[in-house]
Write a protein that holds these residues in place. Structure first.
Motif, short mmCIF file in Angstrom:
data_model
loop_
_atom_site.label_atom_id
_atom_site.label_comp_id
_atom_site.label_asym_id
_atom_site.label_seq_id
_atom_site.Cartn_x
_atom_site.Cartn_y
_atom_site.Cartn_z
N TYR A 19 -0.12 6.53 -10.55
CA TYR A 19 -0.37 5.26 -9.87
C TYR A 19 0.94 4.53 -9.64
CZ TYR A 19 -5.27 5.95 -11.31
OH TYR A 19 -6.53 6.44 -11.50
N TYR A 20 1.79 4.51 -10.65
CA TYR A 20 3.07 3.81 -10.52
C TYR A 20 3.88 4.36 -9.35
CZ TYR A 20 7.83 2.30 -11.25
OH TYR A 20 9.08 1.78 -11.04
N VAL A 23 2.32 3.33 -5.96
CA VAL A 23 2.46 1.90 -5.70
C VAL A 23 3.92 1.56 -5.40
CG1 VAL A 23 2.24 -0.41 -6.71
CG2 VAL A 23 0.42 1.26 -7.04
N LYS A 27 5.68 -0.36 -2.10
CA LYS A 27 6.63 -1.48 -2.13
C LYS A 27 7.85 -1.18 -1.27
CE LYS A 27 9.57 -4.28 -5.10
NZ LYS A 27 10.12 -4.49 -6.46
N VAL A 34 -2.98 -3.28 -1.62
CA VAL A 34 -3.54 -1.94 -1.52
C VAL A 34 -4.95 -1.92 -2.10
CG1 VAL A 34 -2.59 -1.22 -3.77
CG2 VAL A 34 -3.14 0.51 -2.05
N ILE A 39 -5.53 4.22 -2.48
CA ILE A 39 -4.96 4.97 -3.61
C ILE A 39 -5.71 6.29 -3.77
CG2 ILE A 39 -4.47 4.95 -6.08
CD1 ILE A 39 -4.40 1.89 -5.94
N TYR A 67 -5.55 -4.90 -4.53
CA TYR A 67 -4.55 -5.10 -5.58
C TYR A 67 -3.22 -5.52 -4.98
CZ TYR A 67 -7.99 -2.29 -8.09
OH TYR A 67 -9.16 -1.81 -8.63
N VAL A 69 0.53 -5.33 -4.72
CA VAL A 69 1.44 -4.23 -5.03
C VAL A 69 2.50 -4.64 -6.06
CG1 VAL A 69 3.32 -2.83 -4.05
CG2 VAL A 69 1.11 -2.98 -2.87
N LEU A 72 0.89 -4.95 -9.52
CA LEU A 72 0.56 -3.63 -10.06
C LEU A 72 1.82 -2.91 -10.54
CD1 LEU A 72 -2.10 -1.88 -7.78
CD2 LEU A 72 -2.36 -2.65 -10.14
N LEU A 73 2.86 -3.00 -9.77
CA LEU A 73 4.10 -2.32 -10.10
C LEU A 73 4.66 -2.81 -11.44
CD1 LEU A 73 5.83 -0.16 -8.75
CD2 LEU A 73 7.22 -1.97 -7.76
#
Length: 212
Positions: A19-20, A23, A27, A34, A39, A67, A69, A72-73
């Motif tokens: 996921y990282y 995402v 960015k 997103v 995803i 979400y 970005v 989340l990051l």
């Protein structure tokens, strides 16, 4: 607030770096929002699985919005590690160890191999990539000096346990084991086994069965 990680499925934790990475790519492209569907399509993971994974960590998004970005990051970076600058060591500078050092791979930019150890007098003292290889007898002091508690193990399998014992004494808490040996460690030490032979056999198995 996130739950205790001991109650979060291992499969969920292993997906966090995926996921990282995705995402982070958003960015870089300048995308600020997103959805789980986006995803899902990018990572080939069901949307329901993604939403369930995220739910273990509290309210990360809003229905109808998706979400953020940037948020989340930062969240994934925190969950993957408490540090913004992670140093890693490698023990065993043979063909595989040398390849990893030359590439100096990372999960994200803040992770770097900064120490390497071997016992071969022809290897010790040489420089591979940007790292000078040191003798394994120096491992405890060097790991302490660089505040390293994660080690990649690429030694022969016959010495994997004895080397791991030394790493544990040096307060290493995470070992990425590329050897075919299975090593015994205390409960507070995490070991991930990467057996390239098994992974290749698994790939061939799935290729054969998908064609059938």
């Amino acid at each position: 607030m996130p739950q205790n990680q001991s109650k979060i499925p291992r499969a969920t934790l292993k997906r966090l770096p995926l996921y990282y990475r995705f995402v982070n790519s958003l960015k870089i492209k300048g995308i600020d929002r997103v959805s789980s569907k986006t995803i899902s399509e990018a990572l080939d993971i069901e949307s329901a699985t993604i939403r369930r994974d995220f739910s273990y960590f509290g309210e990360l998004g809003k229905k109808g919005y998706g979400y953020n970005v940037e948020s989340l990051l930062e969240f994934f970076k925190t969950e993957i590690s408490d540090s913004n600058n992670i140093h890693i060591a490698i023990v065993g500078v043979g063909n595989l160890g040398r390849a990893l050092l030359t590439y100096n791979f990372s999960i994200h930019d803040e992770m770097t191999i900064t120490a390497a150890f071997d016992i071969d007098k022809d290897i010790v003292g040489t420089k591979v990539g940007k790292v000078t290889v040191k003798h394994i007898d120096d491992i405890s002091s060097e790991l302490q000096k660089q505040n390293i508690n994660v080690v990649i193990l690429t030694t022969p399998g016959s010495v994997a346990q004895s080397v791991s014992d030394r790493l544990i004494k040096a307060d290493v808490k995470g070992i990425l084991n590329f050897t075919p040996a299975r090593i015994d460690v205390p409960n507070d030490v995490q070991v991930h086994h990467i057996d390239l032979g098994i992974e290749l056999q698994s790939l061939l198995f799935f290729m054969k069965n998908s064609s059938n």
